[in-house]
Design an enzyme around this catalytic site. Structure first.
Site, PDB file in Angstrom:
ATOM      1  N   GLU A  37     145.158  47.495  46.364  1.00 15.47           N
ATOM      2  CA  GLU A  37     144.268  46.599  47.104  1.00 15.47           C
ATOM      3  C   GLU A  37     144.486  46.779  48.606  1.00 15.47           C
ATOM      4  O   GLU A  37     145.599  47.055  49.045  1.00 15.47           O
ATOM      5  CB  GLU A  37     144.572  45.140  46.733  1.00 15.47           C
ATOM      6  CG  GLU A  37     144.427  44.820  45.269  1.00 15.47           C
ATOM      7  CD  GLU A  37     143.001  44.889  44.784  1.00 15.47           C
ATOM      8  OE1 GLU A  37     142.080  44.655  45.583  1.00 15.47           O
ATOM      9  OE2 GLU A  37     142.797  45.192  43.596  1.00 15.47           O
ATOM     10  N   ARG A  67     132.041  50.783  41.247  1.00 18.43           N
ATOM     11  CA  ARG A  67     133.480  50.718  40.957  1.00 18.43           C
ATOM     12  C   ARG A  67     133.769  51.906  40.058  1.00 18.43           C
ATOM     13  O   ARG A  67     133.189  52.029  38.975  1.00 18.43           O
ATOM     14  CB  ARG A  67     133.806  49.391  40.267  1.00 18.43           C
ATOM     15  CG  ARG A  67     135.220  49.270  39.715  1.00 18.43           C
ATOM     16  CD  ARG A  67     136.259  49.302  40.829  1.00 18.43           C
ATOM     17  NE  ARG A  67     137.559  48.819  40.388  1.00 18.43           N
ATOM     18  CZ  ARG A  67     138.483  49.560  39.778  1.00 18.43           C
ATOM     19  NH1 ARG A  67     138.253  50.827  39.518  1.00 18.43           N
ATOM     20  NH2 ARG A  67     139.639  49.028  39.438  1.00 18.43           N
ATOM     21  N   ARG A 102     129.068  44.924  40.248  1.00 16.89           N
ATOM     22  CA  ARG A 102     129.153  46.328  40.631  1.00 16.89           C
ATOM     23  C   ARG A 102     128.870  47.218  39.422  1.00 16.89           C
ATOM     24  O   ARG A 102     129.237  46.883  38.293  1.00 16.89           O
ATOM     25  CB  ARG A 102     130.541  46.671  41.175  1.00 16.89           C
ATOM     26  CG  ARG A 102     130.929  45.889  42.404  1.00 16.89           C
ATOM     27  CD  ARG A 102     132.350  46.192  42.825  1.00 16.89           C
ATOM     28  NE  ARG A 102     133.319  45.785  41.797  1.00 16.89           N
ATOM     29  CZ  ARG A 102     134.631  45.777  41.973  1.00 16.89           C
ATOM     30  NH1 ARG A 102     135.154  46.174  43.118  1.00 16.89           N
ATOM     31  NH2 ARG A 102     135.439  45.384  41.007  1.00 16.89           N
TER      32      ARG A 102
END
Length: 198
Positions: A32, A24, A75
């Site tokens: 999104e 990320r 992540r």
């Protein structure tokens, strides 16, 4: 864990695989997948648009990243460089994402330059991703009827549910927890989800 480096595979405009590590990007926030925006009176999926722009710029290139943190989804949060260019700076300055000032002000000037020039998302009518996520924390209806596959996260892992399948109607999508909508099964699998066994 060593800092990730390797070939870039773009997941969305602020998430990618670098080699075999899900990253990320630190300090940026992109729309999104499925997040609508309006351009010249037409509605489009701005998350997909931003993802495609990042994909054209960085897909298949070699990145070197410096880990900053690990997020709640496991992540690696990192700053990444491709051919001497900071990916976050490029993405924000092109208007494909915003500076995520909640976590960093590193890209503040890049965002201001994009806004003044009206580049990318700055030419569209769109909510910031954090506002969009807050407004749609839990939903059962797909924002785009062509993208109605539910990507749910449970104790059994990341599972996608097809429309009409047993349990589909009961499944809610919580965007703030990393759950999301998919347009195709291939897209869901590529993002790391598996099919529901029901």
């Amino acid at each position: 864990m060593a800092d990730p480096s390797g070939t870039v595979r773009v997941i969305d405009a602020d998430t990618l695989d670098v080699g075999d590590v899900r990253v990320r990007l630190h300090g940026i926030d992109a729309p999104e997948i499925g997040q609508p925006c309006t351009v010249n009176g037409q509605t489009r999926d701005c998350g997909r648009w931003a993802r495609d722009a990042v994909l054209l710029q960085f897909e298949g290139r070699q990145a070197t990243c410096e880990q900053v943190d690990t997020d709640r989804y496991g992540r690696v949060v990192a700053s990444c460089v491709v051919e001497g260019r900071d990916m976050g700076a490029v993405i924000v300055s092109e208007g494909w994402a915003w500076a995520y000032r909640r976590y960093s002000d590193a890209y503040d000037l890049d965002e201001k330059a994009a806004a003044v020039a009206g580049r990318g998302l700055w030419a569209f009518e769109i909510d910031r991703p954090s506002d969009y996520r807050a407004a749609r924390i839990q939903t059962t209806a797909a924002p785009d009827p062509d993208c109605a596959i539910k990507g749910n996260i449970s104790a059994n892992g990341r599972i996608y549910h097809l429309p009409g399948a047993d349990g589909y109607d009961r499944t809610r999508i919580n965007l703030s927890n990393g759950e999301r909508w998919f347009c195709t099964e291939a897209e869901a699998r590529a993002a790391g989800w598996r099919a529901s066994r029901r």
